[in-house]
Design a protein around this motif. Structure first.
Motif, PDB file in Angstrom:
ATOM      1  N   ASP A 111      -9.140  -6.396  -1.362  1.00 40.11           N
ATOM      2  CA  ASP A 111      -7.947  -7.080  -1.863  1.00 40.11           C
ATOM      3  C   ASP A 111      -7.301  -6.273  -2.987  1.00 40.11           C
ATOM      4  O   ASP A 111      -6.083  -6.116  -3.031  1.00 40.11           O
ATOM      5  CB  ASP A 111      -8.282  -8.482  -2.384  1.00 40.11           C
ATOM      6  N   LEU A 112      -8.121  -5.765  -3.873  1.00 41.26           N
ATOM      7  CA  LEU A 112      -7.628  -4.975  -4.997  1.00 41.26           C
ATOM      8  C   LEU A 112      -6.946  -3.698  -4.504  1.00 41.26           C
ATOM      9  O   LEU A 112      -5.878  -3.336  -4.984  1.00 41.26           O
ATOM     10  CB  LEU A 112      -8.780  -4.628  -5.942  1.00 41.26           C
ATOM     11  N   LYS A 113      -7.538  -3.028  -3.510  1.00 42.25           N
ATOM     12  CA  LYS A 113      -6.945  -1.807  -2.956  1.00 42.25           C
ATOM     13  C   LYS A 113      -5.591  -2.109  -2.321  1.00 42.25           C
ATOM     14  O   LYS A 113      -4.629  -1.368  -2.502  1.00 42.25           O
ATOM     15  CB  LYS A 113      -7.876  -1.180  -1.918  1.00 42.25           C
ATOM     16  N   ARG A 114      -5.505  -3.210  -1.569  1.00 40.02           N
ATOM     17  CA  ARG A 114      -4.241  -3.586  -0.941  1.00 40.02           C
ATOM     18  C   ARG A 114      -3.164  -3.852  -1.982  1.00 40.02           C
ATOM     19  O   ARG A 114      -2.020  -3.433  -1.824  1.00 40.02           O
ATOM     20  CB  ARG A 114      -4.419  -4.823  -0.063  1.00 40.02           C
ATOM     21  N   GLN A 115      -3.522  -4.529  -3.054  1.00 36.70           N
ATOM     22  CA  GLN A 115      -2.547  -4.846  -4.101  1.00 36.70           C
ATOM     23  C   GLN A 115      -2.053  -3.589  -4.799  1.00 36.70           C
ATOM     24  O   GLN A 115      -0.864  -3.433  -5.051  1.00 36.70           O
ATOM     25  CB  GLN A 115      -3.152  -5.804  -5.130  1.00 36.70           C
ATOM     26  N   THR A 116      -2.943  -2.657  -5.102  1.00 38.12           N
ATOM     27  CA  THR A 116      -2.539  -1.433  -5.797  1.00 38.12           C
ATOM     28  C   THR A 116      -1.717  -0.531  -4.887  1.00 38.12           C
ATOM     29  O   THR A 116      -0.778   0.098  -5.340  1.00 38.12           O
ATOM     30  CB  THR A 116      -3.745  -0.642  -6.332  1.00 38.12           C
ATOM     31  N   GLU A 117      -2.042  -0.460  -3.623  1.00 48.18           N
ATOM     32  CA  GLU A 117      -1.281   0.369  -2.691  1.00 48.18           C
ATOM     33  C   GLU A 117       0.140  -0.165  -2.535  1.00 48.18           C
ATOM     34  O   GLU A 117       1.091   0.607  -2.455  1.00 48.18           O
ATOM     35  CB  GLU A 117      -1.974   0.437  -1.333  1.00 48.18           C
ATOM     36  N   SER A 118       0.312  -1.470  -2.498  1.00 51.85           N
ATOM     37  CA  SER A 118       1.657  -2.025  -2.333  1.00 51.85           C
ATOM     38  C   SER A 118       2.507  -1.757  -3.567  1.00 51.85           C
ATOM     39  O   SER A 118       3.720  -1.601  -3.459  1.00 51.85           O
ATOM     40  CB  SER A 118       1.590  -3.522  -2.044  1.00 51.85           C
ATOM     41  N   LYS A 119       1.903  -1.674  -4.737  1.00 48.75           N
ATOM     42  CA  LYS A 119       2.656  -1.398  -5.958  1.00 48.75           C
ATOM     43  C   LYS A 119       3.053   0.076  -6.049  1.00 48.75           C
ATOM     44  O   LYS A 119       4.045   0.426  -6.651  1.00 48.75           O
ATOM     45  CB  LYS A 119       1.845  -1.792  -7.190  1.00 48.75           C
ATOM     46  N   ARG A 120       2.245   0.968  -5.449  1.00 51.03           N
ATOM     47  CA  ARG A 120       2.534   2.404  -5.490  1.00 51.03           C
ATOM     48  C   ARG A 120       3.334   2.859  -4.275  1.00 51.03           C
ATOM     49  O   ARG A 120       3.615   4.029  -4.122  1.00 51.03           O
ATOM     50  CB  ARG A 120       1.237   3.205  -5.538  1.00 51.03           C
TER      51      ARG A 120
END
Length: 128
Positions: A111-120
């Motif tokens: 979940d954390l990886k998905r959230q950070t990828e969408s922000k970048r």
């Protein structure tokens, strides 16, 4: 039956506190089973062993001049109190707890990886 030291009597649990359980004895008198006298094993929470309205056999270990009655479950039932408390018998094993922790940890990490990828911008996102 008289309430004398050393007698084993049957009573009903009327109240539970952090330090013990109150038991109503024959004749309407009430005594206290201290937490250290509940079982042979370490008792962290009395609710794991007793609940209100349980019928229990207790040994009278003291009667003081003021009328206070000290009771013991473990001395009245030495062989039956060596078992684990009610809740502990249904607890999952260490391996089950570890597997659950690992699964939840992996889910949180993804979940954390998905959230950070969408922000970048993530992979394959539209770029100018």
């Amino acid at each position: 039956m008289s309430l004398e030291q050393g007698n084993i009597v049957e009573g009903v649990v009327t109240g539970i506190t952090s330090f013990g359980a109150f038991v109503e004895l024959p004749g309407g008198r009430t005594g206290l089973v201290h937490i250290s006298e509940v079982a042979e094993v370490y008792v962290k929470d009395i609710n794991d062993f007793l609940k209100v309205n349980d019928k229990v056999k207790v040994k009278i270990i003291s009667v003081d001049p003021k009328g206070k009655i000290g009771l013991s479950l473990k001395q009245a039932n030495p062989s039956t109190n060596n078992r684990a408390p009610r809740k502990a018998r249904f607890e999952p094993s260490f391996e089950d707890k570890l597997a659950k922790f690992m699964k939840e940890s992996d889910e949180r990490l993804s979940d954390l990886k998905r959230q950070t990828e969408s922000k970048r911008g993530g992979r394959g996102g539209f770029r100018y």
